[in-house]
Design an enzyme around this catalytic site. Structure first.
Site, mmCIF file in Angstrom:
data_model
loop_
_atom_site.group_PDB
_atom_site.id
_atom_site.type_symbol
_atom_site.label_atom_id
_atom_site.label_comp_id
_atom_site.label_asym_id
_atom_site.label_seq_id
_atom_site.Cartn_x
_atom_site.Cartn_y
_atom_site.Cartn_z
ATOM 1 N N TYR C 171 0.836 -1.193 0.000
ATOM 2 C CA TYR C 171 0.000 0.000 0.000
ATOM 3 C C TYR C 171 0.871 1.243 0.000
ATOM 4 C CZ TYR C 171 -4.296 -2.601 1.076
ATOM 5 O OH TYR C 171 -5.379 -3.439 1.022
ATOM 6 N N VAL C 203 0.375 -11.235 -3.731
ATOM 7 C CA VAL C 203 0.450 -9.788 -3.583
ATOM 8 C C VAL C 203 -0.964 -9.231 -3.514
ATOM 9 C CG1 VAL C 203 1.164 -7.637 -4.700
ATOM 10 C CG2 VAL C 203 2.599 -9.695 -4.868
ATOM 11 N N LYS C 204 -1.136 -8.276 -2.594
ATOM 12 C CA LYS C 204 -2.424 -7.586 -2.532
ATOM 13 C C LYS C 204 -2.202 -6.101 -2.758
ATOM 14 C CE LYS C 204 -6.089 -5.956 0.406
ATOM 15 N NZ LYS C 204 -6.463 -5.590 1.772
ATOM 16 N N VAL C 205 -2.912 -5.556 -3.751
ATOM 17 C CA VAL C 205 -2.884 -4.106 -3.978
ATOM 18 C C VAL C 205 -4.319 -3.610 -4.172
ATOM 19 C CG1 VAL C 205 -0.538 -3.899 -4.931
ATOM 20 C CG2 VAL C 205 -2.451 -4.529 -6.425
#
Lengths: 319, 319, 319, 319, 319
Positions: C171, C203-205
């Protein structure tokens, strides 16, 4: 698949264990065709270590390939696959996530002159290979039994704190034990009980005979009229000796070789209330099709299906 | 040079290993004249430890100098050079990058009264010396076999996590084994299999004889009609016992001393599908020119070149 | 359920990981309604830490109870459940084996005056709680970003050697980033790429906007004519930035609050080739029935089912 | 309940111990019906390990269940419950906080051929299971006695620094000891004294006979006219041998089986000034009601209640 | 005293904890006059560290003596006594076993210029001193909050694996928080929730005011109509924020100084469903008799006794 009430009740017996260990027990109990029933069938392939490759795999040469066993366990819908380090290393990536594995961390071999085993795997190995449990053999009665118990103490402590389960093979031998005594009912129940006392989550013993080895024990069995006439009786006694059913206990296939003999034995084991079977040689030494058929028949017995035979319905009813 | 498809297929068998270990296996498999073929010839010089310097080096005094062996391995286009700590320390700088080295981390000596070895090297040593692998001897059957297996367990765990490969010399001896039994085909296949189970990447055993040591094994070999008549047959059986060819297995030179005998044996080993040879005494006890010629002949056999002889073409064709 | 070919192809991208880590990725990819599709929907409940309990749970007070979220994730057929230490501790035993959990090991809170997070969980915690992965947030751009990256380095090293997977929330915020810049397409693609570079498995975006924050980047996007007009275009660019699809990348739900908006966004995310969604607040702040219906609609989109809408069929066809 | 003056005087004898260890001793001394009296009755259930499950539990099959013993110890108002790892693990959560537990960290079994025990529990286990103490058996006289003493040295050091108490079972056997010598008064006093010298907080020995095993000791007992005629005399001598009463010493129930015999023996033990009894087999092999009645009678003796019998009032008066 | 069903239900909420930690929670919950009720009153004496000895103890000079506080906690029938290292060291032996202690392992002092605390105690200290728990203060909102959370992470991991409980004082301060904001209901509920997320077993916060500090939170409280008008309302909201009642939460005495005010506040706290009170300054700064009377009145409130209302009116009148 959601964890069944039956499995949750079993997990609740492991009351001092952390959720990691319980989750790994759940993985085994929620795998394959017996998922959710509280029963389990495990494929162990440590024969190669114990007796050499030819005696283990020549009857069915496809079994020389470690992938064969992983695939067999998956295709048969078994609960877990147990093997020594090299066997797991040789297939753990190809079969990642396909079936819970049990890293057998010690082994004997038939060249040995003493009743001991080499510790050849570690908890770190089990973690890097994605195993659900470690497996360990003790030889109650052997001159080296106390050292073996001390080895598993350290390994089990580390395994439990890392969220792994502990499976113990408890095979009496050595010392003052006679050949007949190794599978005597008093000795087998004792061996299973000791594995529980040592902190095993799953205990593996051999199907006991009606023989009574120890004279003092004999008096008790006779005076207390403990029923040991049928195999189902004896299994029931072993289950009781495993903390009155608070620990999972599975039985190996014994010496039986023909299909009828194996299935008959499994029916008695089921009727006696055992948690399941651990069946190696009798599986992988058969052609794959026969092995799959046999395992399916065994699984149907543990599923309590009608076609499994009249005998265990009677026994179950009488229970 | 690009890593060949053949080598990549071999590396893929080491499926649980990290890329560091695979890269070190690749360094060995992409080195020298056999680079990319999937075959390998290793020069081991642990004779001095095993039998003393005079018995080892007097026939060719240039070999007293550790640099001699590094240079020989490089000049002969071999795949790797294996030796105990001091030998590697004495040349690792001069030959840094010249050839993959295998740090032999345990050794016996002929003054010993028991069948064990001293662990005299470490994984940290192997890393500081730039080695591609550690080497370790086990003596299946010996009274100390389980302790040796426990030693290599700890060393192999550390080596693998540090990206090194593990080579195991599996030499049955001691305990109830007879002299003849040490190289019996059943015992040799068993020893190779156990090294695989213990997590070896490369296994070294001696060329087996047609003798069958164990009575139970004998029954299996006979009833299953396992072909063991020719050396090539027996090699094939050992290869199969190494996870059906998923592990590299190399053979030492055995007792043969004359060139024809050596080459004949290598041809059989090649025909049986082995990964290669590990050949020490027969190399460095010869004058350098002769040694280089002999190694070139051996390498040509593993390259499958026409001039290598009619015999193995026949055998290879028959395979 | 057998591990599907699609999942095995995904696992093969994690080529340096040990089988333990792959098995944990497989557990996530073989769980719930999307099992075997290569897509995943994760329920994250770290809102309480980030914004406090009332802002998180008052809209649906049943969600104050940690068991609520475990049960919701199981009942909705999601792929995994992610939460900080206390939330996992409060349900890990009751839901042992029911769903893969991701231990979120760092968190920020809205009382903070800097752009950092506290590391409040460990790999040992993840193992004892039976988690499949650890989760970690980095704030690319923040004054503390390098320290955060160093923290995850140490944690990821330990997690990977213990057979766990690593999920990174990337983030961008702080430093010279504007509010608009935090979700700019160049910054989001950059943040996703850095998470991959730091060794993330998943991956988290956030779904990126068409805004271009960095002037130098803007020149490239324009000169190279990188398509960023639609959300699907931008998702596709982020997926490409995650090692050309070799790493799983999931998108959070963004600011959208009404169902049509959420589903429309998910259709674009799916059309862009993302691996899935991670959707917290929009889930647990709805009444349970609505949440289950919404999650089912989202899952159907990722299943590629016809009823999911015309728009993403067009997009998928155009791809 | 406030710690009584009597208990505080006892704790003051453990003057080098840290408050953690004293608090755990206090927990035992302030538990159950004997709380505050300075007396204690402990339930030990290691029979299953020592003699097998059937010989231990068949006379009262409810006792196969580990919960049975926890509940019995609680309901009878005992001071503590001692058992090996598995038994404690199987009930430690259900009975958390209900009664102080003593983790018996080593055990023998009747299949053994030597006079040693396996160490199968650790101080870490005791802490995670909430135990107040570790228990350890030494076999003074055995060939392995020094090794056993060295094991408890290490365990006791760790236990004491972690605030746990140390209970030692001191059972002479092996070596040159005759069967009769094992319970001889000189040998028993010696064994109790050695446990104190090894740093035990609580010593457990068997009620000694009037036999004198060692010829040199015999001369002293006779020349010094040490009274050993009655059991109370002998108990008094053992208490004196335990640092003149500065260490708690408890006596096992011996071989007596009928209630009158047991209570008569306990009266003598009480009259001799012992700290209490540790009574296993005689307890759990009786039906629960009988066991509770017997334990209540024993406790009344240690409470010094009038109805406990004329004999010990006489003895106490004579003291 | 047997562990009550009420206490066992509370222990069951700590489902991932080992039996050691649960036993220590049980010790606190089964101690003193509130034993078995599920309620608890803790005496904390860290004032000396926070404000210096004169400000803390001059109003009641007997309180300069550490034994005074142990004795007060015992005599008042409280649940536990919490203090920093030196205070515990000075009385742990004299009061071994008399009352569960909580080692406060960090402290601030009023000479400090930043919002942080020094960690001055360890888990090893807690074990050697026989403590049931460690206590730790976090300052949510402070510039050092993340570092404090990382400190307790490591300490809590060690405490939990050693069978100790973890008590967290969660006191918002520093950063952007106003003085009024520190006890605002939104901030207090948030602080309590974060302590739960960090793995606390028992949370301590201050009684919240009806002030709403955070603008975003304010919107939620208003739109969701969360009742915060009375203190009981606010307590109920904090309890809900502690995992919907799955974690024990106790409240400090706040600023109130006169008896009527204190008791009135406790009634609201009780009415709101809190687990209890932690009351220091207001206790030990009163003469001992008054303190005992006040604590008795507080305990009666938590016992739910009808007469609790009349009793403290009398006391207040008599004062």
């Amino acid at each position: 698949m959601k964890v069944t009430q039956r499995v949750r009740r079993i997990l609740a017996h492991y009351e001092s264990d952390n959720p990691g260990t319980k989750a790994n027990l759940a993985r085994i109990l929620m795998q394959g065709k017996l998922a959710g029933t509280g029963k389990l069938v495990i494929l162990p392939v440590d024969q190669g270590f114990e007796h050499g490759p030819a005696r283990s795999f020549a009857p069915n040469p496809a079994a020389y390939d470690p992938h064969y066993h992983f695939q067999l366990a998956v295709d048969a819908g078994l609960s877990a696959y147990a093997a020594p380090l090299g066997m797991i290393e040789a297939g753990a990536d190809a079969f990642a996530g396909a079936i819970p594995t049990i890293l057998k961390v010690n082994s004997a071999n038939s060249l040995s002159t003493n009743k001991d085993q080499a510790v050849h795997g570690s908890v770190k190995d089990a973690l890097r290979l994605g195993c659900a449990a470690i497996g360990f053999t003790i030889y109650p009665g052997s001159e080296d039994q106390y050292e073996m118990m001390e080895e598993i103490r350290a390994l089990a402590e580390e395994a439990k704190s890392s969220g792994l389960a502990v499976v113990m093979w408890s095979y009496p031998r050595g010392g003052k034990l006679t050949r007949e005594g190794e599978t005597a009912i008093d000795v087998t129940a004792y061996a299973a009980h000791m594995a529980c006392l040592l902190g095993a989550h799953i205990v593996k013993v051999k199907p006991p005979t009606a023989h009574l080895f120890d004279d003092n024990a004999k008096k008790t069995y006779e005076s207390q009229k403990i029923p040991i006439a049928t195999l189902a009786d004896r299994i029931r006694h072993v289950v009781q000796s495993c903390f009155d059913g608070r620990r999972l206990v599975v039985f190996s296939g014994g010496e039986a070789k023909d299909l009828a003999g194996i299935l008959g034995e499994v029916r008695e084991i089921y009727a006696g209330g055992a948690s399941g079977s651990i069946i190696g040689r009798n599986t992988f030494q058969r052609p794959r099709d026969e092995a799959l058929a046999m395992l399916d028949a065994i699984i149907q017995i543990y599923q309590g299906k009608a076609q499994a035979g009249a005998r265990e319905r009677e026994l179950a009813a009488a229970k």
